[in-house]
Design a protein around this motif. Structure first.
Motif, PDB file in Angstrom:
ATOM      1  N   HIS A   1     -40.431  91.516  -8.337  1.00  0.00           N
ATOM      2  CA  HIS A   1     -38.927  91.861  -8.139  1.00  0.00           C
ATOM      3  C   HIS A   1     -38.170  91.350  -9.448  1.00  0.00           C
ATOM      4  CE1 HIS A   1     -39.050  87.692  -6.573  1.00  0.00           C
ATOM      5  NE2 HIS A   1     -37.631  87.656  -7.032  1.00  0.00           N
ATOM      6  N   LYS A   2     -36.828  91.914  -9.450  1.00  0.00           N
ATOM      7  CA  LYS A   2     -36.010  91.940 -10.586  1.00  0.00           C
ATOM      8  C   LYS A   2     -34.639  91.407 -10.116  1.00  0.00           C
ATOM      9  CE  LYS A   2     -33.643  94.750 -13.922  1.00  0.00           C
ATOM     10  NZ  LYS A   2     -33.432  96.022 -14.444  1.00  0.00           N
ATOM     11  N   ASP A   3     -34.277  90.107 -10.477  1.00  0.00           N
ATOM     12  CA  ASP A   3     -32.767  89.638 -10.006  1.00  0.00           C
ATOM     13  C   ASP A   3     -31.971  89.663 -11.131  1.00  0.00           C
ATOM     14  OD1 ASP A   3     -33.834  88.509  -7.664  1.00  0.00           O
ATOM     15  OD2 ASP A   3     -34.572  86.660  -8.530  1.00  0.00           O
ATOM     16  N   CYS A   4     -31.071  90.568 -10.828  1.00  0.00           N
ATOM     17  CA  CYS A   4     -29.783  90.673 -11.879  1.00  0.00           C
ATOM     18  C   CYS A   4     -28.614  89.963 -11.492  1.00  0.00           C
ATOM     19  CB  CYS A   4     -29.483  92.055 -12.027  1.00  0.00           C
ATOM     20  SG  CYS A   4     -30.863  93.347 -12.226  1.00  0.00           S
ATOM     21  N   TYR A   5     -28.059  89.219 -12.541  1.00  0.00           N
ATOM     22  CA  TYR A   5     -26.952  88.248 -12.309  1.00  0.00           C
ATOM     23  C   TYR A   5     -25.833  88.764 -13.091  1.00  0.00           C
ATOM     24  CZ  TYR A   5     -30.457  84.759 -10.380  1.00  0.00           C
ATOM     25  OH  TYR A   5     -31.399  84.541  -9.590  1.00  0.00           O
ATOM     26  N   ASN A   6     -24.541  88.323 -12.415  1.00  0.00           N
ATOM     27  CA  ASN A   6     -23.255  88.419 -13.284  1.00  0.00           C
ATOM     28  C   ASN A   6     -22.882  87.136 -13.865  1.00  0.00           C
ATOM     29  OD1 ASN A   6     -21.994  87.449 -10.941  1.00  0.00           O
ATOM     30  ND2 ASN A   6     -20.953  89.289 -10.450  1.00  0.00           N
ATOM     31  N   ILE A   7     -21.903  87.102 -14.516  1.00  0.00           N
ATOM     32  CA  ILE A   7     -21.365  85.901 -15.032  1.00  0.00           C
ATOM     33  C   ILE A   7     -21.016  84.893 -14.037  1.00  0.00           C
ATOM     34  CG2 ILE A   7     -18.971  86.537 -15.331  1.00  0.00           C
ATOM     35  CD1 ILE A   7     -19.441  85.380 -18.440  1.00  0.00           C
ATOM     36  N   LYS A   8     -20.480  85.383 -12.805  1.00  0.00           N
ATOM     37  CA  LYS A   8     -20.180  84.458 -11.658  1.00  0.00           C
ATOM     38  C   LYS A   8     -21.278  83.922 -10.986  1.00  0.00           C
ATOM     39  CE  LYS A   8     -15.876  87.016 -10.866  1.00  0.00           C
ATOM     40  NZ  LYS A   8     -15.159  87.651  -9.939  1.00  0.00           N
ATOM     41  N   GLY A   9     -22.767  84.366 -11.394  1.00  0.00           N
ATOM     42  CA  GLY A   9     -23.855  83.927 -10.735  1.00  0.00           C
ATOM     43  C   GLY A   9     -24.209  84.634  -9.516  1.00  0.00           C
ATOM     44  N   GLN A  10     -23.695  85.740  -9.099  1.00  0.00           N
ATOM     45  CA  GLN A  10     -23.893  86.474  -7.994  1.00  0.00           C
ATOM     46  C   GLN A  10     -25.219  87.208  -8.485  1.00  0.00           C
ATOM     47  OE1 GLN A  10     -20.160  88.420  -8.012  1.00  0.00           O
ATOM     48  NE2 GLN A  10     -19.613  87.639  -6.243  1.00  0.00           N
TER      49      GLN A  10
END
Length: 103
Positions: A56-65
């Motif tokens: 799988h692939k985890d994509c994060y935004n700058i807030k850590g979501q």
């Protein structure tokens, strides 16, 4: 089990971390991630891995979501995709991450 890991500096504020372990010719475990330095801290932007027993692939935004995407492929193909994707798109992912978007 043979293991390989390395860290590649892509720019002063971007790096790729790569890890994989093989049993024979098969990839048994892997993790490849793009990290961006923000506020003097390295943050994961994208991580490809198999920690939940599927690629799988985890994509994060700058807030850590995080957004998790099932890749529906074997570990060998997922590892190749991870390296190729980060090598080709890290600048785009960095721009989106800094802007506050998901990469």
């Amino acid at each position: 089990m043979a293991e390989k890991q390395y860290l590649i500096l892509l720019d002063i504020d971007a790096r790729k971390r790569h890890y994989h372990a093989t049993e024979g010719r098969r990839v048994a475990k892997f993790a490849v991630q793009l990290e961006i330095k923000s506020d003097d801290e390295w943050k994961v932007v994208i991580r490809y891995d198999c920690t939940h027993n599927y690629a799988h692939k985890d994509c994060y935004n700058i807030k850590g979501q995080c957004k998790k995407i099932n890749l529906y492929m074997n570990y060998e193909d997922a590892l190749t995709l991870a390296d190729d994707d980060i090598n080709e798109n890290w600048e785009l992912y960095r721009r989106k991450f800094i802007r506050g978007d998901f990469p």
